[in-house]
Design an enzyme around this catalytic site. Sequence first.
Site, PDB file in Angstrom:
ATOM      1  N   ASP A 183     -15.199 -15.365   7.058  1.00 40.74           N
ATOM      2  CA  ASP A 183     -13.936 -15.525   6.594  1.00 40.74           C
ATOM      3  C   ASP A 183     -13.355 -15.591   8.128  1.00 40.74           C
ATOM      4  O   ASP A 183     -12.997 -13.884   8.925  1.00 40.74           O
ATOM      5  CB  ASP A 183     -13.561 -14.413   6.397  1.00 40.74           C
ATOM      6  N   LYS A 235      -3.926 -17.008   8.095  1.00 46.37           N
ATOM      7  CA  LYS A 235      -3.091 -15.983   9.267  1.00 46.37           C
ATOM      8  C   LYS A 235      -2.439 -16.725  10.190  1.00 46.37           C
ATOM      9  O   LYS A 235      -1.264 -17.664  10.123  1.00 46.37           O
ATOM     10  CB  LYS A 235      -3.954 -15.101   9.030  1.00 46.37           C
ATOM     11  N   TYR A 275       0.722  -1.490   0.206  1.00 53.94           N
ATOM     12  CA  TYR A 275       0.010   0.075  -0.011  1.00 53.94           C
ATOM     13  C   TYR A 275       1.304   1.311   0.217  1.00 53.94           C
ATOM     14  O   TYR A 275       0.583   2.050   0.673  1.00 53.94           O
ATOM     15  CB  TYR A 275      -0.848   0.548   0.919  1.00 53.94           C
ATOM     16  N   TYR A 316     -13.216  -6.712   5.241  1.00 56.17           N
ATOM     17  CA  TYR A 316     -12.202  -7.216   4.632  1.00 56.17           C
ATOM     18  C   TYR A 316     -11.785  -8.163   4.240  1.00 56.17           C
ATOM     19  O   TYR A 316     -11.950  -9.053   5.018  1.00 56.17           O
ATOM     20  CB  TYR A 316     -10.751  -6.132   5.646  1.00 56.17           C
TER      21      TYR A 316
HETATM   22  C1  LIG Z   1      -5.762 -10.967   6.129  1.00 59.83           C
HETATM   23  C2  LIG Z   1      -6.891 -11.103   5.407  1.00 59.83           C
HETATM   24  C3  LIG Z   1      -7.812 -12.536   4.546  1.00 59.83           C
HETATM   25  C4  LIG Z   1      -6.255 -11.966   3.364  1.00 59.83           C
HETATM   26  O1  LIG Z   1      -4.718 -12.922   3.625  1.00 59.83           O
HETATM   27  P1  LIG Z   1      -3.601 -12.780   2.744  1.00 59.83           P
HETATM   28  O2  LIG Z   1      -3.012 -14.330   3.347  1.00 59.83           O
HETATM   29  O3  LIG Z   1      -3.425 -11.252   3.032  1.00 59.83           O
HETATM   30  O4  LIG Z   1      -4.207 -12.606   1.101  1.00 59.83           O
HETATM   31  C5  LIG Z   1      -8.270 -12.308   4.292  1.00 59.83           C
HETATM   32  N1  LIG Z   1      -9.861 -12.060   4.621  1.00 59.83           N
HETATM   33  C6  LIG Z   1      -8.855 -11.507   6.276  1.00 59.83           C
HETATM   34  C7  LIG Z   1     -10.371 -11.024   7.259  1.00 59.83           C
HETATM   35  C8  LIG Z   1      -7.973 -11.275   6.847  1.00 59.83           C
HETATM   36  O5  LIG Z   1      -7.195 -10.590   7.666  1.00 59.83           O
END
Ligand SMILES: *Cc1c(COP(=O)(O)O)cnc(C)c1O
Length: 714
Positions: free
Chosen positions: A514, A543, A285, A413
């Site tokens: 997610d 993550k 970014y 996000y």
């Molecule tokens: C970080 C994140 C993503 C994307 O994961 P990357 O490994 O950066 O591609 C998707 N959803 C959520 C909720 C996130 O915090």
Amino acid sequence: MARSFFITGTDTDAGKSIVTAGLLRALAAKGVPARAVKPVQTGCMPVNGLNEAPDVQLYRKAGGRGKALKAFGVPCSPHLAARLEHARLDLAELARACRAEAAGVDIVLFEGAGGLYVPLNEQDTMLDLMRELMLPVLLVVANRLGCINHAILSLDALENAGIDTAGIVLCRTLPPSIPDPGTATGAETAILEENARFLKGLAGKRQIPFLADIPFIPNFSPEDPYAWHRLEALLMPAAEHLLGVASCDAADASPKSGMSDLATQPALSAQEILDFDRAHLWHPYTSALAPLPVREVTGTSGARILLRGGQELIDGMSSWWCALHGYGNKSLVKAAQRQAARFSHVMFGGLTHAPAVELGRRLLPLLPKGLEHIFYADSGSVAVEVAMKMAVQFWRSLGNTEKSRFVALRGAYHGDTTGAMSLCDPVTGMHALFTGLLPRQIFVERPTCRFHEPYDPRSFHPMERALREHAAKIAAVVIEPVVQGAGGMWFYHPQYIKSLRSLCDELGMLLIADEIATGFGRTGRMFAYEWAGITPDILCMGKAMTGGMMTFSAVAATAETAGGISTAPPERGGGLFMHGPTFMANPLACAVACASIDTLLASPWRERVSAIEHSLSQGLAPCRGLPGVADVRVLGAIGVVETEQPVDVERWQDFFVACGVWIRPFGHTVYVMPPLIASPDDLARLTRALCAAARSAASHGGTPQIKDVPPPLS
Ligand SMILES: *Cc1c(COP(=O)(O)O)cnc(C)c1O
């Protein structure tokens, strides 16, 4: 700061102290100020009520200076010597004391105790201290039967710990075992000579300098100037070599890097790193031509990030949610090394392996019944893409081609790839910039029902209206359960998710959770949907799954979802799910993820999260009501201070780094989500810095001033 070295041996009585003392003399003869430091000395005799360290006496007799940081009476392993005096050696404290010693202008020779795996306490060894300090190591090899084996084991252990070996000194400390001349003595001489020959060859192959071969000095007495003179001469080439290494980046003020990983190339200077980075490496970014400044990391340990120059920062970010157990967790590192030594990658098409299966066997029991088909992918964003494709394929397999749109929340996000990005908040996700590229999704306002307040069913009405209106077109609703992360760190009521689950069932649409940011304990539940007691149709994990060691993600689908896709007739996809990343189920990542989950489950993680929640709540409370602060909220191991105006990231970061913490705000949010291993003291320092920044910003138009950095805590 001058360069320092760590001197260790292949065993106890390898000759380390003699070599260290001799080096002090040789360095002094070259006119270089040097000192020797024993981090731990055992076997100290009480003299005038003080424990006198024998090695320090030896340094002094060699005409050098030195001291012991920790001294114990009984001559045995440090862990036991400490215990016998009702003490415990603390690795972090010892490392800090050593770093303070190395901060002066002298070259410091840190002399270990015994060999590499000598225990300091029940967990840590001398090698762990070396790893903390990351100084180049001089290995003293005891020239005796078995020393080739010991030398190779030691060199491998150093290499596996990422430590540079600055050189090898061979040292004979024992007299010939058979005084009688004849064949036996002859054989011993031959052995000692062969050791020297072999180790020189080995050192050559590994590109490690072989610096000296010190023979047995008969009748060596520390009182005898001639003996020291001889030792000094024997060690002069070693001293000269160390000076060469030291001057290599003396200008660089880094205790960390000696030779780079490519052992033959000199390490890059701090300036070279930053210059190349700025000229050629794109950061997240930011602009390629006028990027925000970056800082060079030279190491990490526990909850700390080490910057070039030696500054330590307490990590408040878990490196964007992922370093759950902090850095350098031994079981994770071991899992990666073990798997790398076996096999690190094979394609998953037509092949499988134990790490993938072991990980699946660990994940399933963490998930509610029903979620039982797992797809491994490479990153969070890819997991979201996979989930979207699953949802669309599910409906197509049933003959429904109309359902191909998604409902997402404002403030969401879900990642940066095109599909995932189409689900992100249209404003903070910059949808305007990508019109034409992004599929257009249906957005619903951010849930207004706060996590800690009584649930107001009206907060669900916007979602209900949208779902009923567009039901025919909707493949799935995608949410970050309970905590919206990178879109603004918003915590909303679990009842909202419960209502959403029911409505999705009623209207015939899938629910995608997610949990890439929230999974693996961060909110106080293993997964945040557990707060609502629901089962999503598709779950994205990422993550923290590998404890932050490497990129990896997984998507779990219910039997019904997977079954739908997999039983489609040929004209509707033929039952094949059409996705297959090259690095799918990467064995290294699977092995590390297994170790991370085991580590988490073996820890009192629920108690830790609630203790962190408590510390953050208390620690951030003073920010509440400050001018410029819009909101303060805490949930699990996440603490947020929301500002009224967007923050100047660079200036806030400068302030935080000056406070000794790593906190990277964005937009209107300044937040912390420390590793779960953060100590109460770490947490206090994080919240103290955050409050100081908010207070300073409050009286300076929203930007904290460096002059307001609080004085360091002792
Ligand atoms: C970080 C994140 C993503 C994307 O994961 P990357 O490994 O950066 O591609 C998707 N959803 C959520 C909720 C996130 O915090």
